[in-house]
Structure formats: structure tokens, C-alpha cells
Write a protein that holds these residues in place. Structure first.
Motif, PDB file in Angstrom:
ATOM      1  N   GLU A 104       0.828  -1.207   0.000  1.00 10.37           N
ATOM      2  CA  GLU A 104       0.000   0.000   0.000  1.00 10.37           C
ATOM      3  C   GLU A 104       0.867   1.263   0.000  1.00 10.37           C
ATOM      4  O   GLU A 104       0.537   2.253  -0.640  1.00 10.37           O
ATOM      5  CB  GLU A 104      -0.982  -0.022   1.175  1.00 10.37           C
ATOM      6  N   GLU A 105       2.004   1.173   0.706  1.00  9.66           N
ATOM      7  CA  GLU A 105       2.964   2.287   0.683  1.00  9.66           C
ATOM      8  C   GLU A 105       3.441   2.535  -0.741  1.00  9.66           C
ATOM      9  O   GLU A 105       3.557   3.666  -1.189  1.00  9.66           O
ATOM     10  CB  GLU A 105       4.188   1.898   1.511  1.00  9.66           C
ATOM     11  N   PHE A 106       3.708   1.428  -1.437  1.00  8.34           N
ATOM     12  CA  PHE A 106       4.165   1.532  -2.813  1.00  8.34           C
ATOM     13  C   PHE A 106       3.096   2.194  -3.692  1.00  8.34           C
ATOM     14  O   PHE A 106       3.383   3.080  -4.486  1.00  8.34           O
ATOM     15  CB  PHE A 106       4.507   0.128  -3.332  1.00  8.34           C
ATOM     16  N   LEU A 107       1.848   1.804  -3.481  1.00  8.41           N
ATOM     17  CA  LEU A 107       0.760   2.403  -4.250  1.00  8.41           C
ATOM     18  C   LEU A 107       0.677   3.901  -3.967  1.00  8.41           C
ATOM     19  O   LEU A 107       0.458   4.707  -4.860  1.00  8.41           O
ATOM     20  CB  LEU A 107      -0.573   1.737  -3.906  1.00  8.41           C
ATOM     21  N   GLN A 108       0.880   4.243  -2.687  1.00  7.90           N
ATOM     22  CA  GLN A 108       0.864   5.638  -2.288  1.00  7.90           C
ATOM     23  C   GLN A 108       1.959   6.405  -3.017  1.00  7.90           C
ATOM     24  O   GLN A 108       1.728   7.485  -3.566  1.00  7.90           O
ATOM     25  CB  GLN A 108       1.056   5.711  -0.759  1.00  7.90           C
ATOM     26  N   LYS A 109       3.148   5.800  -3.062  1.00  4.85           N
ATOM     27  CA  LYS A 109       4.271   6.437  -3.760  1.00  4.85           C
ATOM     28  C   LYS A 109       3.948   6.631  -5.232  1.00  4.85           C
ATOM     29  O   LYS A 109       4.293   7.638  -5.834  1.00  4.85           O
ATOM     30  CB  LYS A 109       5.529   5.584  -3.610  1.00  4.85           C
ATOM     31  N   LYS A 110       3.288   5.604  -5.789  1.00  3.99           N
ATOM     32  CA  LYS A 110       2.922   5.672  -7.207  1.00  3.99           C
ATOM     33  C   LYS A 110       1.998   6.867  -7.434  1.00  3.99           C
ATOM     34  O   LYS A 110       2.153   7.622  -8.383  1.00  3.99           O
ATOM     35  CB  LYS A 110       2.182   4.383  -7.601  1.00  3.99           C
ATOM     36  N   ARG A 111       1.025   7.017  -6.513  1.00  2.00           N
ATOM     37  CA  ARG A 111       0.067   8.118  -6.651  1.00  2.00           C
ATOM     38  C   ARG A 111       0.774   9.469  -6.516  1.00  2.00           C
ATOM     39  O   ARG A 111       0.565  10.374  -7.304  1.00  2.00           O
ATOM     40  CB  ARG A 111      -1.029   7.991  -5.586  1.00  2.00           C
ATOM     41  N   GLU A 112       1.668   9.542  -5.491  1.00  2.00           N
ATOM     42  CA  GLU A 112       2.389  10.801  -5.275  1.00  2.00           C
ATOM     43  C   GLU A 112       3.191  11.173  -6.505  1.00  2.00           C
ATOM     44  O   GLU A 112       3.231  12.310  -6.927  1.00  2.00           O
ATOM     45  CB  GLU A 112       3.344  10.658  -4.084  1.00  2.00           C
ATOM     46  N   ARG A 113       3.814  10.128  -7.069  1.00  2.00           N
ATOM     47  CA  ARG A 113       4.650  10.359  -8.231  1.00  2.00           C
ATOM     48  C   ARG A 113       3.814  10.885  -9.393  1.00  2.00           C
ATOM     49  O   ARG A 113       4.203  11.800 -10.110  1.00  2.00           O
ATOM     50  CB  ARG A 113       5.301   9.032  -8.613  1.00  2.00           C
TER      51      ARG A 113
END
Lengths: 346, 167
Positions: free
Chosen positions: A304-313
Motif C-alpha cells: 500500500e505504501e508503494f501504491l501511495q508512492k505511485k500516486r504521489e509520483r
């Protein structure tokens, strides 16, 4: 260590040993009755306690037994030839959940083809019982592998693999049940260098229903540090290795079947990596990836952290694009004004 | 009238036991069959441990006798209740052993010496459950194991096996 003799009959009367240690027991008892009942993690921990236990706990037959009971697929002759007589390293390579997100990117040697083939040793478990085990070879030398998107398919198009999973109408209940009970191990073995790594998160990181076919997509993923050569705009800062299990069979009360089991590598934009790039990352992971004790839910949080990073990016990219757009517009407008004023004054 | 045997512990205490109870021990059964068991049977087991062994054997014996006397009617329910009883008894038995590891290890040795496979496997499972998921340091403390590695050895071994217990 206590200095009393190991057998009862030779021992002093009344148990005069001041300190009882596990090793005052007959080594045979420890070896054949206790160590055989331990799981791999405990056995590895016990090996670190003392030199005597180390020599008892590192015996090949114990680890062979643990490997074959943990992964039925590892008993396949193709995997056995590679492991040969070092089941302990195979276990410590393949059991831990991969943790290589934090790893600083190293210089990738893109031209090195690491291996002629990769062997996948895959097991799917339902309620801790293996329901599917398969070993598949993937050649990695020809253009067929290197240039198209990296993808390993374990089942043929027509395959329908029956499972004991009962379909339940309430999706929330079913999803939660699958997240807790359908686990997967995907060991990639590199035969030439006899290295192995487990590219699955064990427990699903997500379960979703396909809106069109209504099939269930159960996803397992590990996130790895990718190639950061392209800096800020690279979508490869992190890559995910995605294992997807597609379940069909939506009859209430009926049993579901597995339709597809695939592995792919995707970057932060969701684009697939080609075979060659995936190999580079796999090589990195096999050499430098660190393992950790996996725990239920941990990988999901990480994902989920990774997904968050993806969104931020994505947001960041959009913002930069907006700024660039505005700058372009402003420059154009200024040029236009300048052009008009030049024309007006002269 | 059941045949009784006298067992003599290593600290010279006498235990009077029924043949059926003590025959669970293959070692003693063989002694009886060979006719070597006349008078007191001397055993290299302390009285404290032997008392525990006999406690286990009596419980097992009790269970088999009851099963033989059962008729089929209501057997299932009875079996279920009995299973619960045995579970409870075993839990109590293992809690006592967990609290006193010296007795646990003496009992392990005795079960091996007296050839009581059921008790041996019960105890080994108990030890395995106690160790499961523990850190090396906890295992050392639990069983008084001395860390005899040199610092270099320990570093190398921890590097090799550290995945299993490092967070």
C-alpha cells in the motif's frame, strides 16, 4: 555445558546434574525426535545457539525434509538437481520474504546475460495445504524472451485447475477469506549459479473482481529497488514483481477454479518491463536482496505504501507538467506581445 | 486380582504398580517376559521422575480400559467428552513440566530408557512447541545452553541464519 553423561543408565542417582541442558539428553533424542519437529526458522535460530547444536541443526536430511514439506514443487527432479545436497542454503534463499526496497541502486551491468534459463518452482496453498505445485522453465537467451514484456504463464489457456475454495456470494467475506487463506510461493531458481529467490509476498496484497468477467484477481507482489539512472523522471525507481492468480467459477456454493497464474514485472507507471530489464533486476535481487521473516499483513502494508508512492509520483508529474504548460503558454504569449509591439512601434 | 510389580527407583523408593500399567514400558515388559522381573525391579530413574512416568502410564491405561468397556451407544459423545478430559489432563501435565525443566528432561530420558514411545513423542512435541519461534538467546536461556562460539564464528553464523530471527 553440564558435564553429566548423556544416558540415563550412566547418570548419577537422583539427577545430580546441576544444570540441565537440552544437550544432556541423548543426542539421538534431540536429533531424531526434537529437531525433526521444528520448522525452518526455529531450526535456523537453534543453529545459532551453540556449536554442538549448530552441527546437529545443520544436517542435510533435516533441511531436505523441511524443503520438501514446505514446497512440494521443490521435490521436482529439475529443482533437486540444482539444490543437490545443499537444502539449507536453498531454504534460506527461498523462504524469507524479499526485502530490497530500501537498497540503494547499484550500477547495473545491462549487457550481462546472467543465465540461460530461469526455473520457477511454484506452490499455491489453500489453508496451508498445497493445492497446486508446478515447475516451469523459461529460456532467457533468445529475442523471444528479451524484448517483449517479461511474463511467465504457468497454465495453458484452456487449463481449469479445480480448488476446494467455496464461492460465497458476499464479496467482502470472500475477499477476506482469500486474503487469509490463499497463499503462494514462487521461487525463481537460477540454475547456473544455483541461486534462488522467492518473489511472492506469500499472502495476497489485493483481491479484486474484474468488472467485465467477474473473475477474481488475487495479486501477490514484492516491490524492489529498480533502475534509477534516469533520475527524477524515471518510472523505474521502484519496480514490482507481480504474481496474479485469476480465479473463476462464480456459482454460489460451487467450487472455484484457477484459470491463470502469471508473473510480470511492472514499473511505477504500471508499464511492463521487458525480459532483459527484468533479468537485470532479478540478478540484483539474487545477489543483494535481503530476506526477512515474513508476517501476515506486513507485505500488504508495504504494498500500500508503494501504491501511495505511485500516486504521489503521478501527482508530482502532473504538477510539473502543469507548470511546464503554463510556462510555455506564458512564453508564447510574451513572444506574441513582443511581436505585436515591434510591429506597432516600427 | 491384578498382578502387582514393585519398581525401585534409583533413590531406593518402592512403587507398587499393576502389571497392565507398567507393561506399557517395552523395557519392563521384556524384563517380565524374560522372567527377570522377580521381586523388586531396580530402575535408574529417580523417584520424582518415576512418579511422573507412572502418572502418565496410569492415565493412558485408564483411557484404554474405558474404551474397552464402552458399548457403541453414546460412544461418540463419550469419546468427545473423554478427549476433552484427556486434553485438559495433558495440558495440566505439560504446564507442570514447562515450569520445571529439570523434571521435563529427566522424564524425557526416562521415557527413552523405559521405551515409552507415546510419552517420548508427547514430550518431544512439548519441547519443540516451547522452542518454536524463539530467538537464539531465548533458546539458550530456556535450556541453559552455553554460547561457545568465538565472536567471529558467531558473526558468521548470525549472518548466515539471521534471516530467521532478525526483524
Amino acid at each position: 555445558m553440564a558435564s553429566c553423561s548423556p544416558t540415563t543408565s550412566e547418570r548419577d542417582q537422583g539427577g545430580s546434574c546441576m544444570t540441565t541442558t537440552i544437550l544432556t539428553l541423548h543426542p539421538d533424542i534431540v536429533e531424531t525426535h526434537i529437531l525433526t519437529r521444528l520448522d525452518g526458522q526455529t531450526l535456523a535460530a537453534a543453529a545459532c545457539t551453540s556449536s554442538q547444536l549448530h552441527s546437529l541443526c545443520t544436517q542435510e536430511n533435516l533441511w531436505r525434509e523441511i524443503c520438501s514439506s514446505t514446497w512440494p514443487s521443490a521435490s521436482d527432479p529439475r529443482v533437486q538437481t540444482i539444490i543437490s545436497d545443499d537444502h539449507r542454503s536453498f531454504f534460506s534463499d527461498s523462504f524469507p520474504v524479499l526485502d530490497c526496497r530500501q537498497k540503494p541502486p547499484s550500477k547495473h551491468t545491462r549487457d550481462v546475460i546472467i543465465t540461460k534459463e530461469l526455473i520457477s518452482s511454484v506452490d499455491i496453498y489453500y489453508q496451508n495445504k498445497a493445492i497446486f505445485s508446478k515447475v516451469a522453465e523459461t529460456e532467457t537467451v533468445t529475442g523471444w524472451f528479451q524484448f517483449p514484456p517479461f511474463r511467465i504463464d504457468l497454465l495453458d489457456l484452456k487449463d481449469r485447475l479445480p480448488t476446494p475454495i467455496q464461492f460465497v456470494g458476499e464479496t467482502d467475506v470472500l475477499f477476506k477469506h482469500l486474503e487469509e487463506n490463499l497463499t503462494l510461493s514462487w521461487i525463481i531458481v537460477e540454475p547456473d549459479r544455483r541461486r534462488a529467490v522467492n518473489l511472492s509476498s506469500r499472502w495476497p496484497v489485493s483481491v479484486e473482481e474484474d468488472w467485465l468477467t467477474h473473475e477474481l484477481h488475487v495479486k501477490y507482489a514484492v516491490v524492489m529497488a529498480g533502475d534509477q539512472r534516469w533520475g527524477l523522471f524515471s518510472g523505474r525507481g521502484l519496480v514490482e514483481c507481480e504474481v496474479m492468480v485469476i480465479l473463476g467459477g462464480q456459482e454460489v456454493g460451487g467450487e472455484m477454479y484457477v484459470k491463470e497464474v502469471t508473473m510480470q514485472m511492472k514499473d511505477m507507471e504500471g508499464k511492463n518491463l521487458c525480459g532483459k530489464d527484468s533479468l537485470v533486476i532479478l540478478k540484483e535481487v539474487m545477489e543483494n536482496g535481503k530476506g526477512k521473516r515474513g508476517r501476515k499483513g506486513e507485505e500488504k502494508e508495504g504494498y500500500e505504501e508503494f501504491l501511495q508512492k505511485k500516486r504521489e509520483r503521478k501527482d508530482k508529474k502532473e504538477r510539473i507538467e502543469n507548470v511546464l504548460n503554463n510556462v510555455c503558454l506564458a512564453t508564447g504569449f510574451l513572444l506574441f506581445v513582443a511581436f505585436l509591439s515591434i510591429k506597432f512601434f516600427f | 486380582m491384578a498382578i502387582m510389580y514393585a519398581l525401585k527407583s534409583s533413590d531406593n523408593e518402592i512403587f507398587e504398580v499393576e502389571q497392565k500399567v507398567i507393561e506399557q514400558s517395552e523395557t519392563i515388559k521384556k524384563m517380565i517376559e524374560d522372567g527377570a522381573a522377580t521381586g523388586e525391579i531396580p530402575l535408574q530413574v529417580s523417584s520424582k521422575t518415576l512418579a511422573k512416568v507412572l502418572e502418565w502410564c496410569k492415565q493412558r491405561q485408564h483411557k484404554t480400559v474405558e474404551n474397552e468397556n464402552d458399548d457403541n451407544k453414546g460412544k461418540r459423545k463419550k469419546e468427545r467428552d473423554e478427549d476433552d478430559d484427556i486434553k485438559e489432563w495433558e495440558n495440566k501435565f505439560s504446564d507442570e513440566l514447562k515450569a520445571d525443566k529439570d523434571v521435563l528432561f529427566d522424564l524425557l530420558l526416562a521415557s527413552n530408557y523405559l521405551d515409552l514411545p507415546a510419552l517420548l513423542s508427547f514430550l518431544c512435541q512439548l519441547v519443540a512447541d516451547m522452542v518454536a519461534g524463539k530467538m537464539p538467546e531465548e533458546i539458550r536461556r530456556m535450556f541453559n545452553i552455553e554460547n561457545d562460539f568465538t565472536p567471529e564464528e558467531e558473526k558468521a553464523i548470525t549472518a548466515e541464519h539471521g534471516w530467521a530471527f532478525q526483524p
